[in-house]
Design a protein around this motif. Structure first.
Motif, PDB file in Angstrom:
ATOM      1  N   LEU A   4       0.828  -1.210   0.000  1.00 10.56           N
ATOM      2  CA  LEU A   4       0.000   0.000   0.000  1.00 10.56           C
ATOM      3  C   LEU A   4       0.857   1.252   0.000  1.00 10.56           C
ATOM      4  O   LEU A   4       0.540   2.247  -0.658  1.00 10.56           O
ATOM      5  N   HIS A   5       1.958   1.217   0.727  1.00  8.27           N
ATOM      6  CA  HIS A   5       2.835   2.385   0.818  1.00  8.27           C
ATOM      7  C   HIS A   5       3.422   2.773  -0.542  1.00  8.27           C
ATOM      8  O   HIS A   5       3.706   3.957  -0.766  1.00  8.27           O
ATOM      9  N   GLU A   6       3.634   1.809  -1.411  1.00  8.37           N
ATOM     10  CA  GLU A   6       4.262   2.147  -2.692  1.00  8.37           C
ATOM     11  C   GLU A   6       3.396   3.119  -3.487  1.00  8.37           C
ATOM     12  O   GLU A   6       3.907   3.943  -4.240  1.00  8.37           O
ATOM     13  N   ILE A   7       2.078   3.021  -3.310  1.00 10.41           N
ATOM     14  CA  ILE A   7       1.162   3.959  -3.954  1.00 10.41           C
ATOM     15  C   ILE A   7       0.913   5.171  -3.061  1.00 10.41           C
ATOM     16  O   ILE A   7       1.055   6.319  -3.475  1.00 10.41           O
TER      17      ILE A   7
ATOM     18  N   LYS B 130       5.330   5.253 -14.970  1.00  9.66           N
ATOM     19  CA  LYS B 130       5.914   4.577 -16.132  1.00  9.66           C
ATOM     20  C   LYS B 130       7.056   3.651 -15.731  1.00  9.66           C
ATOM     21  O   LYS B 130       7.163   2.519 -16.236  1.00  9.66           O
ATOM     22  N   ARG B 131       7.909   4.087 -14.807  1.00  9.49           N
ATOM     23  CA  ARG B 131       9.101   3.300 -14.453  1.00  9.49           C
ATOM     24  C   ARG B 131       8.793   2.188 -13.460  1.00  9.49           C
ATOM     25  O   ARG B 131       9.344   1.087 -13.555  1.00  9.49           O
ATOM     26  N   PHE B 132       7.909   2.448 -12.498  1.00 10.06           N
ATOM     27  CA  PHE B 132       7.675   1.488 -11.421  1.00 10.06           C
ATOM     28  C   PHE B 132       6.368   0.706 -11.555  1.00 10.06           C
ATOM     29  O   PHE B 132       6.275  -0.422 -11.065  1.00 10.06           O
ATOM     30  N   TRP B 133       5.341   1.294 -12.178  1.00 11.60           N
ATOM     31  CA  TRP B 133       4.015   0.685 -12.176  1.00 11.60           C
ATOM     32  C   TRP B 133       3.538   0.248 -13.548  1.00 11.60           C
ATOM     33  O   TRP B 133       2.414  -0.222 -13.696  1.00 11.60           O
TER      34      TRP B 133
ATOM     35  N   GLN C  97       3.440  -5.999  -6.400  1.00 11.36           N
ATOM     36  CA  GLN C  97       3.523  -7.256  -5.645  1.00 11.36           C
ATOM     37  C   GLN C  97       4.848  -7.967  -5.903  1.00 11.36           C
ATOM     38  O   GLN C  97       5.517  -8.426  -4.960  1.00 11.36           O
ATOM     39  N   ASP C  98       5.258  -8.066  -7.165  1.00  9.44           N
ATOM     40  CA  ASP C  98       6.507  -8.757  -7.471  1.00  9.44           C
ATOM     41  C   ASP C  98       7.697  -8.061  -6.820  1.00  9.44           C
ATOM     42  O   ASP C  98       8.590  -8.713  -6.258  1.00  9.44           O
ATOM     43  N   ARG C  99       7.717  -6.737  -6.890  1.00  9.98           N
ATOM     44  CA  ARG C  99       8.833  -5.987  -6.303  1.00  9.98           C
ATOM     45  C   ARG C  99       8.831  -6.117  -4.787  1.00  9.98           C
ATOM     46  O   ARG C  99       9.866  -6.328  -4.155  1.00  9.98           O
ATOM     47  N   GLN C 100       7.636  -6.003  -4.181  1.00 10.73           N
ATOM     48  CA  GLN C 100       7.553  -6.055  -2.735  1.00 10.73           C
ATOM     49  C   GLN C 100       7.857  -7.451  -2.196  1.00 10.73           C
ATOM     50  O   GLN C 100       8.445  -7.591  -1.117  1.00 10.73           O
ATOM     51  N   TYR C 101       7.476  -8.490  -2.916  1.00 11.04           N
ATOM     52  CA  TYR C 101       7.780  -9.841  -2.449  1.00 11.04           C
ATOM     53  C   TYR C 101       9.271 -10.139  -2.574  1.00 11.04           C
ATOM     54  O   TYR C 101       9.831 -10.881  -1.748  1.00 11.04           O
ATOM     55  N   ALA C 102       9.924  -9.571  -3.570  1.00 10.39           N
ATOM     56  CA  ALA C 102      11.382  -9.680  -3.636  1.00 10.39           C
ATOM     57  C   ALA C 102      12.008  -8.937  -2.461  1.00 10.39           C
ATOM     58  O   ALA C 102      12.939  -9.435  -1.812  1.00 10.39           O
ATOM     59  N   LYS C 103      11.483  -7.752  -2.173  1.00 12.21           N
ATOM     60  CA  LYS C 103      11.983  -6.958  -1.048  1.00 12.21           C
ATOM     61  C   LYS C 103      11.793  -7.696   0.268  1.00 12.21           C
ATOM     62  O   LYS C 103      12.666  -7.679   1.142  1.00 12.21           O
TER      63      LYS C 103
ATOM     64  N   LEU D 109      15.220 -10.383 -10.261  1.00  6.98           N
ATOM     65  CA  LEU D 109      14.758 -10.245  -8.879  1.00  6.98           C
ATOM     66  C   LEU D 109      13.236 -10.200  -8.826  1.00  6.98           C
ATOM     67  O   LEU D 109      12.609 -10.803  -7.949  1.00  6.98           O
ATOM     68  N   TYR D 110      12.626  -9.514  -9.798  1.00 10.77           N
ATOM     69  CA  TYR D 110      11.167  -9.475  -9.850  1.00 10.77           C
ATOM     70  C   TYR D 110      10.586 -10.868 -10.120  1.00 10.77           C
ATOM     71  O   TYR D 110       9.505 -11.202  -9.627  1.00 10.77           O
ATOM     72  N   GLU D 111      11.312 -11.672 -10.879  1.00 10.87           N
ATOM     73  CA  GLU D 111      10.843 -13.039 -11.118  1.00 10.87           C
ATOM     74  C   GLU D 111      10.849 -13.841  -9.818  1.00 10.87           C
ATOM     75  O   GLU D 111       9.948 -14.644  -9.576  1.00 10.87           O
ATOM     76  N   VAL D 112      11.857 -13.615  -8.977  1.00 15.19           N
ATOM     77  CA  VAL D 112      11.850 -14.254  -7.666  1.00 15.19           C
ATOM     78  C   VAL D 112      10.625 -13.797  -6.875  1.00 15.19           C
ATOM     79  O   VAL D 112       9.930 -14.595  -6.238  1.00 15.19           O
ATOM     80  N   GLY D 113      10.351 -12.489  -6.914  1.00 18.70           N
ATOM     81  CA  GLY D 113       9.181 -11.969  -6.231  1.00 18.70           C
ATOM     82  C   GLY D 113       7.900 -12.590  -6.745  1.00 18.70           C
ATOM     83  O   GLY D 113       7.007 -12.948  -5.959  1.00 18.70           O
ATOM     84  N   GLU D 114       7.792 -12.750  -8.055  1.00 16.07           N
ATOM     85  CA  GLU D 114       6.609 -13.390  -8.640  1.00 16.07           C
ATOM     86  C   GLU D 114       6.505 -14.844  -8.193  1.00 16.07           C
ATOM     87  O   GLU D 114       5.408 -15.346  -7.909  1.00 16.07           O
TER      88      GLU D 114
END
Length: 633
Positions: A414-417, A445-448, A470-476, A521-526
């Motif tokens: 939620l914080h990302e938005i 454009k860059r993040f979403w 979700q993918d970025r946050q789950y990697a994080k 890294l995003y694939e790991v998050g996914e």
């Protein structure tokens, strides 16, 4: 073994005292650590028919590869397991230095299962691991427990404990660790169900990294691009606040210690710092230290202040409607806002005394038991888990999908938005900063995934934005990096003021030696997100049917939101738009779900996962597991 890890995970069976070590490398290639490691353990060891308070449920304490490497705010740690809230997988995230000490003791994680015959605590001092009697701590608060153990074992030991709410398996019991780091999700009751009062840990090792020179360069890069521009969290008596940083922080954050007039010191920020402040002000006029004391009461009893906040709101309405009286409840409703009221309420819930036994089930279940129309007094101030609702779909649209897919409030997502939108709104209200409409669109454009993702007048682009977040946050959450610092979405130092989303993968590569890109890294998050989806489906989630919002989102007009009371957001072409009075369009939301399922590679009609997608994510065993119980599309 790659660098960045201690090398082993400690597994403790409390039923028989059996202690083993599991190689961390069993989890690192596909899941990195943190949430990924916790989920893989859960998937392997906790079947769908195991209840939250069953001894076979696992409580997984997990760190990530960045933990113990200073300069990146990466010393967060997670606790995962099946929660009594929905009897499904859930999680929480804590700070401070407990996780670092676990890693310095030689363990990337701790898995606890079984049930001790009597109350115990676990003592980990490097290779010395003991299950010790904790009967003297029975009924003690989490703060008291922490201080007693530190007094006995030495101040260098770090402690995570539950209060009486955890011991008595309150459905929204929480954890408390050093630096008053707290975690919810109902998992404190799971720790209590195992007769485990606390885990005390101390370590002396340090973590090696694969590329020390790159680490130093990245520390400087992070310092350069990390913006000093941030939101100021509301709090009481700011002159009494002192900055408090977790181990390995970048440069500190809004996390603060407060010192009351009687000398008590503790963490005081965000929701726990103001959940009782308005009521205290109404009762006392000048509340002085009361909001802080309210925070510490929740910490000590070991109970989630988010649910306490909504419980108080519901009880207040029930009292005014004469559905519940002071005499019946044994709670002084006439003194709401006082310390006496809150202490009485928390004690009754935590020890399951009288009416408190009903309240220990959470506000939704309590309303079901009380009846007499009390359930109608729950409107748009709480979600299905009992937590308070903020940053919802009526305001930010995208966040509807984030809420709908999770077992609890997904605050990091939620914080990302919300944080970027609030900072933009502050600028629109005359407080100058660089987050213009052009910058917000560039962030979109860059993040979403698109500029239109930053236009909150339309549902277009929001499904892709949700998946990317979700993918970025789950990697994080697998690395694990602090939500206050990561991702670096905006920056004072870049020409376009857009942050650098490649930094997380560069840090992972420099620490572990793993050749991984931003996309990798995003694939790991996914992968981790899909593993959680599979676990939730196996736990009983019905796919599309349960991927829904609380009904108030469609029927109750938006009246305001935390940090954005005027509900101002960027609209078409970045023009200011107020979503005050708006609701979620049900048909638009369902259409957004269609698009989201397509992006995810799931079945659109049912929301169930497909074998092809799971296999593409190297989750063959997960596909087989779901298929064996008829839960693949």
């Amino acid at each position: 073994m790659r660098r960045g890890y201690a090398g082993n995970i400690l597994s403790v069976d409390l039923s028989n005292g059996y202690i083993t070590k599991i190689p961390t490398e069993n989890y690192t290639d596909r899941f990195i650590g943190g949430r990924g490691m916790g989920l893989k353990t859960y998937w392997d060891d906790v079947s769908g028919n195991v209840d939250a308070f069953d001894p076979e449920n696992r409580l997984v304490f997990a760190t990530g590869p960045v933990c113990g490497v200073p300069g990146f705010a990466g010393s967060r740690w997670q606790i995962c397991g099946k929660s009594p809230v929905g009897n499904q997988f859930s999680y929480c995230n804590l700070g401070g230095s407990w996780g670092v000490q676990l890693k310095f003791a030689g363990f990337d994680g701790l898995i606890v299962f079984g049930k001790a015959e009597g109350l115990v605590y676990l003592y980990i001092d490097n290779d010395r691991i003991e299950i010790r009697d904790a009967s003297a701590l029975q009924g003690k608060g989490a703060i008291d427990t922490r201080e007693i153990l530190k007094g006995e074992l030495g101040r260098s030991v770090r402690v995570v404990a539950v209060g009486p709410a955890g011991e008595n398996m309150v459905s929204y019991a929480s954890f408390l660790a050093d630096s008053d780091s707290s975690g919810g999700g109902g998992l404190g009751g799971v720790m209590g169900s195992k007769n485990l009062k606390a885990v005390a840990v101390r370590g002396e090792d340090r973590i090696d990294v694969a590329d020390p020179e790159s680490i130093q360069n990245l520390k400087k890069r992070v310092q350069d691009v990390k913006s000093a521009l941030s939101l100021e969290m509301p709090s009481q008596s700011t002159e009494k606040l002192r900055k408090n940083t977790c181990y390995g922080c970048i440069d500190g954050c809004i996390r603060a210690n407060y010192k009351s007039e009687d000398g008590q010191v503790g963490k005081f920020l965000c929701q726990p710092s103001f959940f009782y402040s308005i009521r205290a002000q109404r009762y006392y006029g000048d509340p002085k230290d009361v909001p802080f004391k309210a925070n510490k009461l929740c910490d000590d009893y070991g109970i989630d202040s988010r649910v306490v906040e909504t419980m108080i709101m519901w009880l207040s309405r029930c009292s005014k409607a004469n559905i519940i009286t002071e005499e019946e409840a044994g709670i002084p409703f006439s003194k709401i806002g006082s310390i006496e009221y809150l202490d009485t309420l928390l004690r009754k819930i935590s020890f399951r005394e009288g009416f408190g036994d009903i309240l220990a089930n959470g506000p939704h279940k309590a309303a079901e038991i009380v009846g007499n129309g009390s359930e109608k007094l729950i409107t748009d101030y709480m979600i299905g888990t009992g937590e308070n609702e903020v940053y919802g779909a009526r305001l930010y649209i995208t966040t509807g999908l984030l809420y709908a897919m999770e077992p609890r409030m997904p605050i990091q997502q939620l914080h990302e938005i919300s944080i970027q939108a609030m900072m933009w709104a502050i600028r629109e209200m005359g407080m100058d900063n660089y987050l213009t409409s052009d910058v917000i669109r560039a962030i979109g454009k860059r993040f979403w995934g698109s500029e239109i993702a930053a236009d909150f007048s339309t549902y277009e682009g929001k499904a892709l934005a949700a998946a990317k977040i979700q993918d970025r946050q789950y990697a994080k959450e697998s690395l694990i990096l602090c939500d206050f610092s990561w991702p670096i979405i905006h920056s004072h130092a870049t020409e376009d003021h857009v942050g650098d989303p490649t930094l997380e993968s560069q840090i992972c590569r420099a620490i572990t030696g793993k050749d991984i890109s931003e996309e990798g890294l995003y694939e790991v998050g996914e992968r981790v997100f899909n593993l959680q989806r599979a676990a939730l489906i196996r736990d009983g989630r019905k796919g599309r049917e349960d991927d829904s919002l609380d009904e108030f989102n469609y029927t109750v007009p938006l009246k305001g939101d935390f940090g954005n009371p005027s509900c101002i957001v960027p609209g078409k072409d970045g023009e200011p738009l107020s979503r005050m009075g708006m609701v979620v369009d049900r048909n638009e939301f369902e259409g957004m779900k269609d698009e989201y399922y397509e992006i995810r590679g799931w079945d659109v009609e049912t929301g169930l996962q497909r074998r092809e997608k799971l296999e593409a994510l190297n989750l063959v065993e997960v596909a087989e597991g779901l298929n064996s119980v008829g839960l693949l599309a």
